[in-house]
Design an enzyme around this catalytic site. Structure first.
Site: not given
Ligand code: PEP
Ligand code: MG
Length: 563
Positions: A451, A328, A488, A440-441, A187, A288, A417
């Site tokens: 993460r 999304r 993204c 990210n995921d 975050h 989001r 992801e």
């Molecule tokens: C991700 O996982 O890269 C993503 C864009 O979704 P979030 O960060 O909202 O999980």
């Molecule tokens: Mg994600």
């Protein structure tokens, strides 16, 4: 120790005094009674004095704040002296409980009542808990929780920031962020990039730096040094002086040879969409929608959803010039729990009912959301695309595409992801119109590294060659299917990694609007051929660090722009 090392997640060089984020306020033990010799009357008076002090401080902060932060602080100030809260606490003190414990339990009662009322009232529950924490801190003589107040600019240090801290974080006062926990996808990293603040995460020891110490923070190198040298001070001045050249994006993502790579924005609501459009974003690559659902006890009504989605579409509704908005669907669970959808007691929430999977228990929520998106799309010139998070199989993709068709939505896609989805990308493209890489995921699941965990930030890095290989495979599948593949996740906001992603063959990059100028400026300096060469270099390395170093070494523009 003079220098602390971590992971640089948002570039920039600054000097300034540090302020430490106060620790979380812990719950007073159940059944904690009045201290010997303290009368109930005295405890009630102490509580009332604490409530007035908390209210005065919040009012003062609200007076200085603007926008959302002002509203939040005003609402919390009102709550601090809420007669219902004081009355319930007084009653509990009368039964022998300490003031701390009494106010803790009384707030619980107020929260339960608000939840029962539902709607807007239920949304105030987190304000009640915020006030409760402030009152208990005041009673204990500890600093108030949350982002510290101040009148002079400072570098904020914390273990990790929560999404809720964003609202009260004033970018005019906070020069930079440093945390001991977190990773490139945490975050803090997301908040820092969204606010354009230099940041270092996963730097052990920084929470021990004495309040007020002057430090130098380098968000590209990932370091924080105490007692800045003359050279470091000069570097900070030079960074500040170059801010004008980094500041603008002309609205077109383009490589040196003219290859177009549209640069889109990640947004969470209409307000952010308007800002993103003003910053030149060519569309929205990730809306989001869960921000509309967070901190609520029940699903937002159809009308409320339609209005929220329409607001974002309108920001990119340019007649005759279709702008893409990729919505999304609700991504709840794991680090975004929703009381009415996810089960907080799951042993492994990140591997549980999250994202698209919450539909297994509650199919109606997704169906109603798709209907609301479809209704909101009527009459807008924006091109509305819809995608589902946390898709693992081609079968899930096919089911989602069916649901979108049934709702009258024209373009359906999925987020890639989960490694399984990346490996099956070719089969997934048989069912959907597009895909977007949630790096990210994808990184956390490929590397099996949470993460949010600072200690694992070395693993949790999208430069990991294994992650890049999965992305390369997806890009090949997309090209074979002649379908768009965007990125993204936070990887798209790293200017050097953006070049690699272009070289791997992705078709769009979506990021926080603040990152657009830097990414665009670096992309402009390389041809597609050069980007491909750099991608090959990165893929050939055995570690994230070596991949990053090899690519950065081939991008002189990074140095010139201070990135
Ligand atoms: C991700 O996982 O890269 C993503 C864009 O979704 P979030 O960060 O909202 O999980
Ligand atoms: Mg994600």
């Amino acid at each position: 120790m003079n220098t602390f090392s971590g992971v640089g997640v948002s570039p920039g060089r600054v000097t300034g005094p540090v302020k430490q984020m106060p620790p979380t306020v812990l719950e007073p033990p159940a059944g904690q009674t009045l201290a010997p010799g303290t009368s109930a009357e005295h405890a009630v008076e102490t509580l009332k004095t604490a409530a007035s002090a908390v209210q005065a401080e919040l009012r003062e902060r609200a007076d200085r704040a603007t926008g959302d932060a002002k509203e939040i602080l005003q609402a919390t100030a009102l709550m601090a002296a809420d007669p219902a809260l004081i009355k319930s606490s007084t009653k509990l003190i009368g039964t022998g409980l300490s003031a701390e414990r009494a106010v803790w339990e009384a707030a619980e009662e107020v929260a339960a009542m608000l939840r029962q009322l539902g709607g807007y009232m239920a949304e105030r529950v987190h304000d009640v808990f915020d006030v409760r924490a402030r009152l208990v801190a005041q009673l204990r003589g500890l600093p108030a929780p949350g982002v510290p107040a101040g009148t002079e600019p400072f570098i904020l240090i914390a273990e990790e920031l929560a999404p809720a801290d964003t609202a009260t974080l004033d970018p005019a006062l906070v020069l930079a962020l440093a945390t001991s926990e977190g990773g490139p996808q945490s975050h803090t990293a997301i908040i820092a990039r969204a606010l354009g603040l230099p940041a270092v995460v996963a730097a052990p020891g920084v929470t021990g730096i004495v309040e007020g110490t002057e430090v130098f923070l380098d968000g590209a190198e990932g370091t924080l040094s105490i007692e800045p040298s003359a050279e470091q001070r000069a570097a900070a001045q030079s960074w500040a002086a170059k801010s004008a050249t980094r500041g603008n994006f002309d609205g077109r993502g383009i490589l040196a040879d003219g290859h177009l790579l549209p640069l889109l924005a990640n947004v969470g609501n209409a307000k952010e969409a308007v800002l993103a459009a003003a910053a030149g974003a060519e569309g929205v690559g990730l809306f989001r929608t869960e921000f509309l659902f967070l901190n609520r006890d029940s699903e937002p009504s159809m009308e409320e959803q339609v209005e929220a989605y329409r607001g974002v579409f309108q920001a990119f509704s340019v007649p005759g010039e279709p702008r893409k908005v990729v919505v999304r669907t609700l991504d709840a669970g794991a680090d975004k729990p929703l009381p009415f959808l996810s089960n907080a007691a799951e042993p492994n929430p990140a591997l549980g009912l999250r994202g698209y999977r919450t539909g297994l228990n509650n199919p109606g929520v997704l169906k109603r959301q798709l209907e609301a998106i479809s209704t909101a799309a009527v009459g807008t010139a924006a091109e509305v695309w819809v995608m589902a998070p946390m898709i693992s199989t081609p079968a899930e993709s096919a089911d989602f595409a069916d649901l979108c068709r049934a709702a009258g939505l024209r373009s359906s896609g999925v987020m890639i992801e989960v490694p399984a989805a990346a490996i099956s990308a070719a089969k997934i493209f048989q069912h959907v119109d597009f895909a977007s890489l949630g790096t990210n995921d994808l990184t956390q699941y490929t590397m099996a590294a949470d993460r949010q965990l600072g200690l694992l930030s070395g693993l949790n890095d999208p430069w990991q060659p294994s992650v890049l290989k999965l992305i390369a495979g997806c890009a090949e599948a997309a090209q074979a299917a002649a379908k768009p593949l965007g990125v993204c996740g936070e990887a798209a906001a790293d200017p050097a990694l953006a070049v690699v992603l272009a070289g791997l063959g992705v078709s769009t990059l979506s990021m926080t609007a603040r990152a657009l100028p830097a990414v665009a400026a670096v992309l402009k300096t390389v041809s597609l051929k050069r980007a491909r060469e750099l991608a090959v270099l990165a893929l050939a390395e055995a570690s994230a660090e070596d991949a990053r170093t090899a690519v950065r070494g081939g991008l002189p523009a990074l140095h010139e722009l201070g990135l």
